[in-house]
Write a protein that holds these residues in place. Structure first.
Motif, PDB file in Angstrom:
ATOM      1  N   LEU A  96       0.831  -1.212   0.000  1.00  0.00           N
ATOM      2  CA  LEU A  96       0.000   0.000   0.000  1.00  0.00           C
ATOM      3  C   LEU A  96       0.860   1.254   0.000  1.00  0.00           C
ATOM      4  O   LEU A  96       0.571   2.218  -0.729  1.00  0.00           O
ATOM      5  N   LEU A  97       1.927   1.244   0.784  1.00  0.00           N
ATOM      6  CA  LEU A  97       2.809   2.398   0.846  1.00  0.00           C
ATOM      7  C   LEU A  97       3.530   2.625  -0.483  1.00  0.00           C
ATOM      8  O   LEU A  97       3.608   3.748  -0.976  1.00  0.00           O
ATOM      9  N   ILE A  98       4.033   1.550  -1.076  1.00  0.00           N
ATOM     10  CA  ILE A  98       4.740   1.675  -2.359  1.00  0.00           C
ATOM     11  C   ILE A  98       3.793   2.179  -3.449  1.00  0.00           C
ATOM     12  O   ILE A  98       4.174   3.016  -4.273  1.00  0.00           O
ATOM     13  N   ARG A  99       2.583   1.711  -3.476  1.00  0.00           N
ATOM     14  CA  ARG A  99       1.618   2.195  -4.479  1.00  0.00           C
ATOM     15  C   ARG A  99       1.289   3.668  -4.257  1.00  0.00           C
ATOM     16  O   ARG A  99       1.095   4.423  -5.206  1.00  0.00           O
ATOM     17  N   HIS A 100       1.261   4.092  -3.000  1.00  0.00           N
ATOM     18  CA  HIS A 100       1.050   5.503  -2.695  1.00  0.00           C
ATOM     19  C   HIS A 100       2.253   6.329  -3.186  1.00  0.00           C
ATOM     20  O   HIS A 100       2.075   7.394  -3.779  1.00  0.00           O
ATOM     21  N   ILE A 101       3.445   5.814  -2.955  1.00  0.00           N
ATOM     22  CA  ILE A 101       4.663   6.485  -3.424  1.00  0.00           C
ATOM     23  C   ILE A 101       4.668   6.557  -4.950  1.00  0.00           C
ATOM     24  O   ILE A 101       5.021   7.583  -5.537  1.00  0.00           O
ATOM     25  N   GLU A 102       4.260   5.481  -5.599  1.00  0.00           N
ATOM     26  CA  GLU A 102       4.201   5.456  -7.059  1.00  0.00           C
ATOM     27  C   GLU A 102       3.262   6.544  -7.577  1.00  0.00           C
ATOM     28  O   GLU A 102       3.596   7.265  -8.526  1.00  0.00           O
ATOM     29  N   GLY A 103       2.104   6.691  -6.946  1.00  0.00           N
ATOM     30  CA  GLY A 103       1.175   7.752  -7.329  1.00  0.00           C
ATOM     31  C   GLY A 103       1.754   9.128  -7.080  1.00  0.00           C
ATOM     32  O   GLY A 103       1.578  10.048  -7.889  1.00  0.00           O
ATOM     33  N   TYR A 104       2.471   9.281  -5.978  1.00  0.00           N
ATOM     34  CA  TYR A 104       3.109  10.555  -5.655  1.00  0.00           C
ATOM     35  C   TYR A 104       4.138  10.922  -6.723  1.00  0.00           C
ATOM     36  O   TYR A 104       4.203  12.067  -7.164  1.00  0.00           O
TER      37      TYR A 104
END
Length: 118
Positions: free
Chosen positions: A17-25
């Motif tokens: 979840l964190l990595i996908r959030h970072i990817e979106g960022y």
């Protein structure tokens, strides 16, 4: 009847979840070389799991730190460094520049194998 259950937190789910959030960022901020996330935002990403946002965050970041991207220099980790600042209620993440450029070029994220961890 025997029920098997575990009290172990699912660090891999939260790391994903964190990595996908970072990817979106990264997609929204292509010029960023780092990011500062408010821990309240991380709490929302982790679906209101207070333990994941506080006590277990270091363990989750240790797994998120393994995610990488294929670059011209080989597989490079996305996260170069991170720091949890409890006083400022924030998480600072520095990105690996080669991995950052590869992500921006559309390269897929290479996930760690959850079956090799205990």
């Amino acid at each position: 009847m025997n029920l098997n259950y575990s009290h172990k937190p699912n660090y891999f789910l939260f790391a994903q979840l964190l990595i996908r959030h970072i990817e979106g960022y990264i997609k929204k901020h292509p010029d960023a070389s780092n990011a500062i996330f408010d821990l309240r935002d991380i709490y929302e990403i982790f679906r209101h799991d207070l333990a994941a946002t506080t006590t277990n965050l270091e363990g989750i970041l240790n797994i998120a730190d393994i995610y990488s991207v294929d670059t011209l220099k080989g597989d490079q980790k996305i996260i170069h460094a991170y720091k949890i600042d409890a006083e400022k209620n924030s998480l600072l993440i520095d990105f690996n520049q080669d991995a950052l450029h590869a992500l921006q070029d559309g390269k897929p994220i290479i996930e760690p194998d959850a079956t090799t961890y205990q």
